[in-house]
Design an enzyme around this catalytic site. Structure first.
Site: not given
Ligand SMILES: Cc1cc2nc3c(=O)[nH]c(=O)nc-3n(C[C@H](O)[C@H](O)[C@H](O)COP(=O)(O)OP(=O)(O)OC[C@H]3O[C@@H](n4cnc5c(N)ncnc54)[C@H](O)[C@@H]3O)c2cc1C
Length: 391
Positions: A249, A275, A286
């Site tokens: 799991e 964008r 940056q």
């Protein structure tokens, strides 16, 4: 090629590549186009379980005679979990995968007739399965489990309550932990309980932070009567069988976390390319570039660690040795941390658009939290790793 693709796959084989690509196609065709609508509806069609079963997503470590793959491969498990995580619909992933955390004890401990009667339906996706360990009084400290099973003639009778059970509303079969003897883990046994057992009822937990399309349940055992041969293995063997299960799991959850983190990076890069702010695309700022580089570095580190771990798991399997529990515990909390970091940074890059329902990043941001809690919380995983390291 997505930016988040691994830098290298040193352990790849033609079989692993073919399997990975088939799961990626399945995710792109069968889950991605519908995931958002299913999540809003709080449900998804049962046919998806059967398609996933046909693809082989539930068969690792299960004998071919019982409907399974007849082999195990940690890399294939890892690639499948990562591809499903990349879909960014954790609820679908959770409800499909709930059977993968309950077939192990059946395959390991049930009598041959029981395996033949039960496993093929679960592994093919025709029937659902769930693992019921957590109780309202707690999930981390399973050794203090309160649900009890007692002998009554030839039968077992179970009394108690389980909660947060993934797949619990639709499952036909449950692997249930119940106390049959002394205090502590040594007094706990596992039982295979059919969903229509007398004295068994279930109630849906619907108002969750995430995993909306997953059926989560509270289970009530009120004098629940099951046949004497429903006990899986012997008392005390529960710990052994369930620990391997928990290990797998953790691998699946770590893989899912890697997939979610990759999706966050890819969506953030796509958005940052188009964008524009202050006269140039976001990606030319940056501060944004550094966010993307940091996400990528953490993803690569996690990916590299999981590949090494998969190799260690396969080596252990071949040698018949215990799975690397410390490594799996570390993988689980590393992955939830990377996924949480990437979800938060991706949301920041997308700005308001990332905050809207229907955006994968919004959903992943909500769903990373359960990765830090379910299947062994981050605190418990750190503690386990330290213990396994002899600390
Ligand atoms: C959506 C969802 C699906 C789930 N699906 C399943 C399922 O299918 N089957 C199942 O059996 N369970 C399932 N669980 C339960 C899950 O495994 C438990 O939530 C988890 O083990 C933690 O148990 P708890 O919530 O009772 O928290 P508790 O055990 O009460 O712990 C609360 C907090 O305290 C911390 N804590 C506990 N002990 C210590 C300690 N010694 N040191 C430091 N910190 C500690 C924990 O890390 C946690 O943050 C699911 C949970 C969720 C939310």
């Amino acid at each position: 090629m997505p930016v988040s693709d691994p830098v290298a796959r040193p352990f790849d084989t033609p079989e692993r590549k073919a399997f990975r690509e088939s799961v990626e196609r399945f995710v792109a065709r069968e889950i991605a186009p519908h995931g958002d609508a299913w999540d809003e509806a709080g449900d998804f069609p049962w046919s998806l379980h059967e398609k996933a079963g046909a693809l082989g997503l539930f068969g690792f470590g299960i004998d071919a005679d019982h409907g399974g793959a007849g082999f195990d491969d940690a890399f294939m498990r890892l690639d499948a979990g990562t591809a499903l995580g990349y879909a960014g619909v954790g609820g679908v992933n959770a409800s499909l995968g709930s059977r993968n955390i309950m077939t192990g004890p059946i395959a390991r401990l049930a009598r041959e007739e029981v395996k033949r009667a039960v496993l093929p339906d679960i592994v093919s996706g025709r029937a659902g399965g769930a693992l019921a360990m957590t109780e309202p009084s707690g999930g981390s400290d399973l050794a203090r489990m309160k649900t009890r099973a007692r002998r009554d003639g030839d039968d077992w009778v179970i009394d108690g309550e389980k909660t947060f059970i993934t797949g619990g509303m639709k499952a036909s079969w449950f692997v249930v932990g119940a106390r049959t003897g002394r205090e502590g883990f040594g007094g706990i046994s596992l039982f295979l309980v059919p969903g229509d057992a007398p004295g068994f009822t279930r109630v849906a937990i619907t108002r969750k932070m995430g995993w909306w399309s997953s059926d989560t349940a509270t289970l009530h055992f009120d004098g629940c009567r099951i046949p004497g041969d429903a006990q899986l293995g012997e008392e005390g063997l529960c710990l052994l069988a369930i620990m391997d299960n928990f290990n797998y799991e953790r691998l699946a959850l770590a893989a899912g976390g890697l997939g979610m983190a990759r999706r966050c990076l890819d969506d953030a890069v796509d958005w940052a390319r188009v964008r524009e702010t202050f006269g140039k695309p976001l990606i030319r700022h940056q501060v944004i570039r550094h966010k993307l580089a940091e996400m990528s570095a953490r993803i690569d580190a996690l990916d590299g660690y999981l590949q090494i771990l998969a190799a260690a798991i396969n080596t252990a399997l071949e040698a018949g040795e215990p799975l690397p529990a410390a490594g799996l515990a570390k993988a689980k909390f590393l992955a939830s941390g990377v996924a949480e970091y990437c979800a938060s940074e991706a949301m920041q890059v997308l700005g308001g658009a990332g905050y809207l329902r229907g955006c994968a990043i919004e959903r992943i941001y909500r769903e990373v939290k359960v990765m830090a809690i379910g299947g062994g919380s981050e605190e418990i995983m750190r503690d386990l790793a330290a213990r396994q390291m002899g600390l």
